[in-house]
Design a protein around this motif. Sequence first.
Motif, short mmCIF file in Angstrom:
data_model
loop_
_atom_site.label_atom_id
_atom_site.label_comp_id
_atom_site.label_asym_id
_atom_site.label_seq_id
_atom_site.Cartn_x
_atom_site.Cartn_y
_atom_site.Cartn_z
N PHE A 88 0.88 -1.07 0.02
CA PHE A 88 0.06 0.02 -0.01
C PHE A 88 0.78 1.28 0.03
N VAL A 89 1.95 1.11 0.89
CA VAL A 89 2.78 2.32 0.76
C VAL A 89 3.46 2.62 -0.49
N VAL A 90 4.06 1.61 -1.31
CA VAL A 90 4.60 1.58 -2.37
C VAL A 90 3.67 2.10 -3.45
N VAL A 91 2.32 1.79 -3.66
CA VAL A 91 1.30 2.20 -4.39
C VAL A 91 1.10 3.61 -4.13
N SER A 96 1.64 9.40 -5.94
CA SER A 96 2.01 10.72 -5.54
C SER A 96 3.26 11.23 -6.56
N LEU A 97 3.62 10.57 -7.32
CA LEU A 97 4.88 11.03 -8.18
C LEU A 97 4.21 11.89 -9.55
N ARG A 98 4.86 12.74 -10.24
CA ARG A 98 4.68 13.40 -11.16
C ARG A 98 5.89 13.37 -12.05
N SER A 99 5.71 13.12 -13.44
CA SER A 99 6.89 13.33 -14.33
C SER A 99 6.50 14.18 -15.61
N TYR A 104 2.27 10.13 -12.45
CA TYR A 104 3.33 8.78 -12.79
C TYR A 104 2.14 7.84 -13.10
N MET A 105 1.11 7.54 -12.59
CA MET A 105 -0.02 6.25 -12.51
C MET A 105 -1.10 6.76 -13.57
N SER A 106 -1.01 7.85 -14.51
CA SER A 106 -2.18 8.06 -14.78
C SER A 106 -2.15 7.16 -16.42
N PRO A 107 -3.31 6.98 -16.78
CA PRO A 107 -4.75 7.38 -16.67
C PRO A 107 -5.44 6.43 -15.43
N LEU A 108 -4.49 5.54 -14.66
CA LEU A 108 -5.20 4.85 -13.64
C LEU A 108 -5.54 5.68 -12.30
#
Length: 171
Positions: A88-91, A96-99, A104-108
């Motif tokens: 859960f902490v890794v997800v 929270s990351l942005r590139s 980072y996890m878009s579109p999810l």
Amino acid sequence: MKSYEKQAYGCPKPLGRLCPLLSALVIGQAVVQAGLVSPAAVIIVSITAIASFATPAYSIAISARLLRFVFIICAGTMGFYGLILALFVVVVHLCSLRSFGVPYMSPLAPLNPEGLGDTFFRRPMWAYKDRPKFLSSNNNLKREGDNQRPLPPKSRGMKTSNMKKGDGTES
């Protein structure tokens, strides 16, 4: 004899990397039966050890090794709940990351239904008609041209005007 040619633990060369893994699993089983470590910790150690053989790049292997230690510690101290907590902490961290200003996890995450079509299978670049929602402003939603599909070069045809009769080039 070079260092990569040495045999590990007296095993034949093709099995050199497998012998330490199998011995670690046997020792792990003994430690679980003694009650020193939870079964979840042994499972995590074995999965990450097997997965380490498939890592293509050294830099990825270093970060995976650090994550492996975190998962092993969490699974060893808190069992399956620690494993779920670490996952859960890794997800949450990946969400929270942005590139380049894009999540980072878009579109999810955040959910973008229009972009989900390319999540698992990507279309060719010429098939995209709209710009990604996170990259485009409101006035620039379409791509530049309508006809972006690459075509093969046009044939120049057979050039026959330079051939002379009798020089062996005609059929």
